[in-house]
Each structure stands twice: as structure tokens, then as C-alpha cells.
Design an enzyme around this catalytic site. Structure first.
Site, PDB file in Angstrom:
ATOM      1  N   LYS A  30      32.977  55.821 -20.657  1.00  0.00           N
ATOM      2  CA  LYS A  30      32.935  54.240 -20.623  1.00  0.00           C
ATOM      3  C   LYS A  30      33.096  53.849 -22.163  1.00  0.00           C
ATOM      4  O   LYS A  30      32.191  53.638 -22.932  1.00  0.00           O
ATOM      5  CB  LYS A  30      31.535  53.953 -20.118  1.00  0.00           C
ATOM      6  N   GLU A  77      28.872  56.731 -22.973  1.00  0.00           N
ATOM      7  CA  GLU A  77      29.358  55.313 -23.332  1.00  0.00           C
ATOM      8  C   GLU A  77      29.391  55.234 -24.698  1.00  0.00           C
ATOM      9  O   GLU A  77      28.290  54.893 -25.247  1.00  0.00           O
ATOM     10  CB  GLU A  77      28.809  54.195 -22.807  1.00  0.00           C
ATOM     11  N   ARG A 101      14.361  38.967 -10.894  1.00  0.00           N
ATOM     12  CA  ARG A 101      15.136  40.058 -11.366  1.00  0.00           C
ATOM     13  C   ARG A 101      15.580  40.824  -9.950  1.00  0.00           C
ATOM     14  O   ARG A 101      16.700  41.180  -9.353  1.00  0.00           O
ATOM     15  CB  ARG A 101      14.764  41.190 -12.125  1.00  0.00           C
ATOM     16  N   LYS A 131      23.741  56.941 -17.165  1.00  0.00           N
ATOM     17  CA  LYS A 131      24.400  56.404 -18.069  1.00  0.00           C
ATOM     18  C   LYS A 131      23.906  56.296 -19.427  1.00  0.00           C
ATOM     19  O   LYS A 131      22.728  56.250 -19.500  1.00  0.00           O
ATOM     20  CB  LYS A 131      24.966  54.750 -17.758  1.00  0.00           C
TER      21      LYS A 131
HETATM   22  P1  13P Z   1      29.469  44.634 -20.773  1.00  0.00           P
HETATM   23  O1  13P Z   1      30.689  45.046 -19.705  1.00  0.00           O
HETATM   24  O2  13P Z   1      28.600  43.487 -20.363  1.00  0.00           O
HETATM   25  O3  13P Z   1      29.899  45.174 -22.062  1.00  0.00           O
HETATM   26  O4  13P Z   1      28.453  45.882 -20.220  1.00  0.00           O
HETATM   27  C1  13P Z   1      28.745  46.992 -19.783  1.00  0.00           C
HETATM   28  C2  13P Z   1      27.608  47.741 -20.204  1.00  0.00           C
HETATM   29  O5  13P Z   1      27.145  48.606 -19.416  1.00  0.00           O
HETATM   30  C3  13P Z   1      27.002  47.964 -21.466  1.00  0.00           C
HETATM   31  O6  13P Z   1      26.055  48.921 -21.957  1.00  0.00           O
END
Ligand code: 13P
Length: 343
Positions: free
Chosen positions: A220, A178, A47, A137
């Protein structure tokens, strides 16, 4: 610097013309799935090495203004011994941190989920700040079925996002808010529009109740699209029109930037859909940008295959997708660029 000035400085650095956000914050089970697809074991060293390689991509800062990291990455170092958040900061890319702790079923709301991780969040943010993170986030997830999300699900998830965002701003962190409405299922684009409108309406109502400063968040969300199993695909123009129509109703103009997630769209779809929005809606009150995980990383993972000798090809694959999404930020992308750009 006082907290408001700190938030404004971070927004300024995160929201830049022609640039977007790279989501590299896959949790341990998610990155294990992505690595398994290319037959690579998810060890801490793999990772570190993979993410260090992505962040060292020459020219990444031309199209990427910020990167979302997973907790472990904050304390890892590049091959040269530099802390990975510092590798980004030196290029003018803002490091941030995913702070939620994953999903649980929401009791008495069959099919809905709720995210954990509010306990101790302020203290965790204070530590993350010393490690270089400037934004955070948090993801809530909404499945679409005939019965989901439920009214209770809408309310509880919105409340979680607002409490998280308020804590972040108090600690001087810009919150990426998000609410992910899942693409899974056979629902129509109209059903997707109906759910996303209800979700965002509830989220902004909760953000208002919790006195979150809208000028200092990044939203987001998911785009309005038909479900993955729906028999008819939507064109980029249809996605753009449906998405912006809904967002105009429920996202205040005070929000500086909408950075879409890719959510299972192919890299090409995610770029074309974003491009159509910027081509058709140059007068939109917010920046229309990207915060892609899979849609930026898929080609890079395929190029890598876990082999150090593929580092240059991996970085080129990431750079190409970042470049194409940079073009989509201004509506200047065309599918022909997929093959032309790097010949
Ligand atoms: P994806 O663009 O692969 O959906 O990932 C964005 C993300 O941060 C999901 O939590």
C-alpha cells in the site's frame, strides 16, 4: 488449514478483478478530525453508527473486496445486533485490522518518524483472529524535505515493516505493507520519484532479509506525484508514468497487488490517477488497485452530517466512489462519469 494455505486463501479473497480496499481504520484522533469537519462529535456511538452505515451499503461488495478496521470496530455491532466484521464477511468482504500504534519521532534522525506497536503483536493478532480479522495493516510515514527521509529513517522504517510483516504471516494474517511517503511540501514529481524509489528499495530488501513471502503481501504505497504546494500539478498520465516507472525498478513481480493510498489527493484525482495507470499499463505484473480512506469517504461524510435520515444519501455517495474506482481498476473511468453515473 496450514498457515500458507490460509494466507493464499485470504489473498485470493482480497485481490479481485474490478475491486479494491476501503480503509476505515482511522485512529481516534483522526476520526475526531474527520467528524469535526462536519460538526459531529466523535463518540463511540457516532463512530459505530457511521461505520455500520458504510458497511451496510447495498452493493458495496461489487467494488470492495476488503475493509481495514480500527481495533474498536472489531467489537462493535450493527443496528441489527450483528458484529461489524460479520456484516462484512457475510457479503464476501474480508475484514482486516490496523495494528500499528501510531508515530513517534525517530531519535537522531531529525524530521523522520517511526511507528510503534510491535510488542505483543503476535498475541494481539491471535485475539483479532477470533474477532474475524484475516489481514493486518501497518503504516510507516516518510516526510519529504531537503534532508528527509534520512538514511537512518529509510533503514529503521523498512525494518519495522518487515518485522511486522513476518509476524503477521507467522500468525496466518496477510500483511498490508504501507510505506506512506507524504504529499506535504513543495517538492517536484522527480523528487517524489527519487524518494519513493529509495523507500521501496529499502522495504523490499528488509522483507527479503526477514523471509517474508512476497506472494502473500499487499503493498500500500503512495503514488509518485508533486508535493501539494508545488506550483505545477501533474496530469494523471504523468503520475501514472512516473509511478509505474519507479515501481518496475523496485517492486518484485511476485507481489500480487499494489493498492495505493489516497494520501490527501481529492477523490477525483485519486480515481483519475489510478485509471491512467490501468489504461496505460495493462501489462503491469501486479494488480494496480486502491486502498483509499479519504478518497472513498469524503463525499459520504459530507452527505451524512451526523444525521440518521441521511443514511441512504451517505451510502449512495460511498457506492458511487466505489463504483468509479472499480471502473478505474480496468482503465474504464472517465471524468464525465462523475456527474453521469447516478442520474
Ligand atoms: P487515505 O487514503 O486517506 O490516505 O487513507 C489510507 C490509509 O489507510 C492511511 O493509512
Amino acid at each position: 488449514m496450514d498457515t500458507r494455505a490460509e494466507l493464499e486463501a485470504t489473498i485470493y479473497d482480497m485481490v479481485q478483478a474490478g475491486k479494491g480496499i476501503l480503509a476505515a481504520d482511522e485512529s481516534a484522533p483522526t476520526i475526531a478530525r474527520r467528524f469535526a469537519a462536519i460538526d459531529v462529535e466523535s463518540t463511540e456511538e457516532n463512530r459505530r453508527s457511521y461505520r455500520g452505515m458504510l458497511f451496510s451499503t447495498p452493493g458495496l461488495d461489487e467494488f470492495i473486496s476488503a475493509v481495514i478496521l480500527f481495533e474498536e470496530t472489531l467489537t462493535q455491532q450493527s443496528d441489527e445486533g450483528m458484529a461489524l466484521p460479520e456484516v462484512l464477511a457475510r457479503k464476501g468482504i474480508v475484514p482486516g485490522i490496523k495494528v500499528d500504534k501510531g508515530l513517534q519521532p525517530l531519535a537522531n534522525a531529525a524530521g523522520d518518524k517511526v511507528t510503534q506497536g510491535l510488542d505483543g503483536l503476535a498475541e494481539r493478532l491471535q485475539l483479532y483472529k477470533t474477532q474475524g480479522a484475516r489481514f493486518a495493516k501497518w503504516r510507516e510515514v516518510y516526510p519529504i524535505t531537503a534532508h528527509n527521509p534520512t538514511a537512518l529513517g529509510l533503514e529503521v522504517n523498512a525494518e519495522m515493516l518487515a518485522r511486522y510483516a513476518a509476524i503477521c504471516q507467522t500468525e496466518g494474517f496477510v500483511p498490508i505493507v504501507e510505506p506512506e511517503v507524504l504529499i506535504d511540501g513543495d517538492h517536484s514529481i522527480e523528487r517524489s520519484a527519487e524518494v519513493i524509489e529509495a523507500v521501496l528499495h529499502a522495504v523490499f530488501h528488509a522483507l527479503h532479509r526477514h523471509r517474508v513471502v512476497l506472494e502473500c503481501i499487499v503493498l500500500k504505497p503512495s503514488m509518485v506525484t508533486p508535493g501539494k504546494e508545488h506550483p505545477v500539478r501533474a496530469t494523471p498520465e504523468e503520475v501514472a508514468e512516473a509511478t509505474v516507472r519507479v515501481f518496475r525498478r523496485v517492486v518484485p513481480a511476485a507481489v500480487p497487488s499494489i493498492n495505493f493510498l489516497s494520501g490527501g489527493q481529492t477523490p477525483e484525482e485519486a480515481t483519475a490517477n489510478l485509471n491512467a495507470m490501468n489504461e496505460l499499463f495493462k501489462d503491469a505484473p501486479w494488480e494496480l488497485s486502491f486502498s483509499y480512506g479519504r478518497a472513498l469517504q469524503e463525499p459520504a461524510l459530507k452527505a451524512w452530517q451526523g444525521k440518521a435520515e441521511n443514511a441512504a444519501a451517505t451510502q449512495q455517495a460511498l457506492y458511487q466512489r466505489a463504483f468509479l474506482n472499480g471502473a478505474a481498476r480496468t482503465g474504464d473511468y472517465a471524468p464525465v462519469m462523475e456527474t453521469e453515473a447516478f442520474i
